[in-house]
Design a protein around this motif. Structure first.
Motif, PDB file in Angstrom:
ATOM      1  N   ASN A 189      36.625  46.838  39.864  1.00  0.00           N
ATOM      2  CA  ASN A 189      35.390  47.623  39.944  1.00  0.00           C
ATOM      3  C   ASN A 189      34.693  47.472  41.295  1.00  0.00           C
ATOM      4  O   ASN A 189      33.618  48.056  41.506  1.00  0.00           O
ATOM      5  CB  ASN A 189      34.416  47.205  38.828  1.00  0.00           C
ATOM      6  N   GLU A 390      34.772  37.313  42.933  1.00  0.00           N
ATOM      7  CA  GLU A 390      34.351  36.620  41.711  1.00  0.00           C
ATOM      8  C   GLU A 390      32.830  36.682  41.552  1.00  0.00           C
ATOM      9  O   GLU A 390      32.308  36.900  40.454  1.00  0.00           O
ATOM     10  CB  GLU A 390      34.818  35.165  41.745  1.00  0.00           C
ATOM     11  N   ASN A 393      31.818  40.134  40.441  1.00  0.00           N
ATOM     12  CA  ASN A 393      32.154  40.348  39.029  1.00  0.00           C
ATOM     13  C   ASN A 393      31.124  39.683  38.113  1.00  0.00           C
ATOM     14  O   ASN A 393      30.740  40.245  37.074  1.00  0.00           O
ATOM     15  CB  ASN A 393      33.553  39.801  38.734  1.00  0.00           C
ATOM     16  N   GLU A 394      30.660  38.503  38.500  1.00  0.00           N
ATOM     17  CA  GLU A 394      29.637  37.823  37.704  1.00  0.00           C
ATOM     18  C   GLU A 394      28.322  38.601  37.734  1.00  0.00           C
ATOM     19  O   GLU A 394      27.638  38.727  36.709  1.00  0.00           O
ATOM     20  CB  GLU A 394      29.415  36.406  38.238  1.00  0.00           C
ATOM     21  N   LYS A 395      27.974  39.129  38.918  1.00  0.00           N
ATOM     22  CA  LYS A 395      26.727  39.884  39.030  1.00  0.00           C
ATOM     23  C   LYS A 395      26.759  41.158  38.194  1.00  0.00           C
ATOM     24  O   LYS A 395      25.703  41.634  37.744  1.00  0.00           O
ATOM     25  CB  LYS A 395      26.461  40.238  40.500  1.00  0.00           C
ATOM     26  N   ASN A 396      27.938  41.698  37.979  1.00  0.00           N
ATOM     27  CA  ASN A 396      28.067  42.959  37.260  1.00  0.00           C
ATOM     28  C   ASN A 396      28.335  42.767  35.765  1.00  0.00           C
ATOM     29  O   ASN A 396      28.556  43.743  35.044  1.00  0.00           O
ATOM     30  CB  ASN A 396      29.174  43.810  37.882  1.00  0.00           C
ATOM     31  N   GLN A 397      28.327  41.503  35.299  1.00  0.00           N
ATOM     32  CA  GLN A 397      28.507  41.275  33.865  1.00  0.00           C
ATOM     33  C   GLN A 397      27.269  41.738  33.099  1.00  0.00           C
ATOM     34  O   GLN A 397      26.136  41.562  33.544  1.00  0.00           O
ATOM     35  CB  GLN A 397      28.709  39.767  33.610  1.00  0.00           C
ATOM     36  N   PRO A 398      27.478  42.359  31.936  1.00  0.00           N
ATOM     37  CA  PRO A 398      26.318  42.774  31.117  1.00  0.00           C
ATOM     38  C   PRO A 398      25.461  41.573  30.744  1.00  0.00           C
ATOM     39  O   PRO A 398      25.983  40.503  30.433  1.00  0.00           O
ATOM     40  CB  PRO A 398      26.979  43.386  29.864  1.00  0.00           C
ATOM     41  N   ARG A 399      24.160  41.739  30.821  1.00  0.00           N
ATOM     42  CA  ARG A 399      23.225  40.654  30.509  1.00  0.00           C
ATOM     43  C   ARG A 399      22.615  40.849  29.124  1.00  0.00           C
ATOM     44  O   ARG A 399      22.382  41.971  28.708  1.00  0.00           O
ATOM     45  CB  ARG A 399      22.102  40.594  31.559  1.00  0.00           C
TER      46      ARG A 399
END
Length: 399
Positions: A189, A390, A393-399
């Motif tokens: 992504n 990495e 990817n963590e920043k774009n994880q759903p919260r």
């Protein structure tokens, strides 16, 4: 190099003529005293006089006292300035610099490299449509068997990719303009936007905005901007490119006897003298504002305009910088001044203050300090890039 507009740079070139060493040294003296911004307030006259006997002795020892006899003394003065933006260029170096600045230099292979400890070459960037591109070479490929002197005949190269795969390819030299343009590669992504330089083309900033617009259309939600080994270039290109991440900023240009302000906003640069109205000086064809998290990668060879873009872009709330402290010339700009024998001086002619009137940082201190090791990259371990991906990817994880 954070050079001023290329039209100015060309206008300050010179035509070579027969020149003696004393004549060249006098021309060097006049140019340095008149043009150099001298941020450390060095006694330039004392430095010039200190090294004049070296020029005179070399002149006595060299038949005909050619201008080249003055080169060591001039180089000694320039080293004493301790300014990474101030350099003496021999005639060949000056000619090559002007060609690279305007994008008029050509080459037969179309790639730039760095040498590894074992003597092999690792590819840093490839010119689209070049011999290297046709041979299938890519960033961080390691090559063996290359001979830079063989510009007319085919060469068989052994290529190692990511430290895992080895294959043979044929390099068929053909002369092309050596213009290294930005390129975008997708990783899941996220995108990786490689900007090799801000030199050689007036379309680099437009290319950055076009590629980011494409990334948005293709659904990418994170961006790595790779400025490693980017030595800088034209100020208009890096300032316009930074508008993709920071929609408005300004800086003050300070020179002996005058100052002015440069604004970047709404897809354009404006130049304003004290008491005057802003004058548009450069434009984007179409601006793209990147709305997602971004990580800029820098190393010790990221310099000048690359430092500026990383610094201005990192002021955005969702932008970070990973890597090594940069080269340290992000707060000055240069022009090239021709000397009578075709050599030239590259001089810092202004220094920069930020929008609050404070001295602009000379280098980038990364938010996440990490060593960038070419030997590891050659083995297929681009740890800096992996860490950035990495992180995104963590920043774009759903919260």
């Amino acid at each position: 190099m954070r050079t001023l507009m290329i039209s100015l740079l060309i206008g300050l070139s010179s035509v070579a003529s027969a020149t003696s060493a004393p004549e060249l040294y006098r021309s060097f003296e006049r140019t340095l005293l008149k043009r150099y911004v001298n941020p450390d307030q060095l006694n330039l006259k004392d430095l010039i006089e200190q090294h004049r006997p070296e020029m005179q002795k070399a002149c006595e020892d060299t038949p005909g006292c050619p201008s080249s006899a003055a080169y060591p003394a001039i180089q000694a003065v320039m080293r004493s300035l301790n300014d990474g933006h101030a350099n003496f260029l021999t005639p060949d170096m000056a000619q090559n610099y002007r060609a690279r600045s305007t994008g008029s230099n050509t080459g037969f292979f179309g790639f730039q490299t760095t040498r590894l400890k074992d003597g092999r070459l690792m590819v840093l960037d490839v010119v689209q449509g070049s011999a290297a591109d046709a041979a299938g070479l890519g960033r961080f490929d390691v090559i063996a068997g290359f001979d830079a002197t063989q510009t007319r005949e085919s060469q068989s190269l052994t290529v190692t990719r990511q430290g895992k795969w080895t294959f043979q390819t044929t390099l068929n030299p053909r002369e092309v303009p050596l213009v290294f343009m930005p390129q975008l590669v997708r990783h899941g992504n996220n995108g990786v936007l490689r900007i090799p330089t801000f030199l050689g083309s007036g379309d680099i900033a437009n290319s950055v905005h076009r590629l980011l617009a494409r990334a948005k259309l293709e659904g990418m939600t994170g961006m790595v901007v790779d400025l490693r080994s980017n030595g800088g270039g034209r100020f208009d290109q890096c300032m316009l490119a930074a508008l993709a991440f920071n929609p408005r900023f300004s800086e003050e240009w300070m020179q002996v006897g005058w100052r002015n302000t440069v604004f970047a906003e709404n897809g354009q640069l404006k130049f304003q003298l004290p008491g005057g109205a802003p004058i548009p000086i450069a434009f984007l064809a179409e601006q793209t504002l990147w709305p997602y998290p971004a990580v800029f990668l820098v190393d010790e060879r990221s310099a000048s305009c690359a430092e500026f873009m990383a610094l201005e872009s990192s002021k955005a709330a969702i932008t970070w910088v990973f890597g090594e402290p940069t080269y340290g010339v992000g707060n000055t700009s240069t022009l090239l001044y021709g000397l009578p024998d075709g050599s030239a001086l590259q001089l810092s002619i202004l220094y920069v203050r930020d929008e609050n009137g404070l001295p602009y940082p000379d280098k980038v201190t990364p938010d996440v300090p990490m060593e960038d090791d070419p030997e590891e990259i050659a083995r297929g371990n681009d740890v800096l890039l992996q860490k950035a991906l990495e992180f995104l990817n963590e920043k774009n994880q759903p919260r």
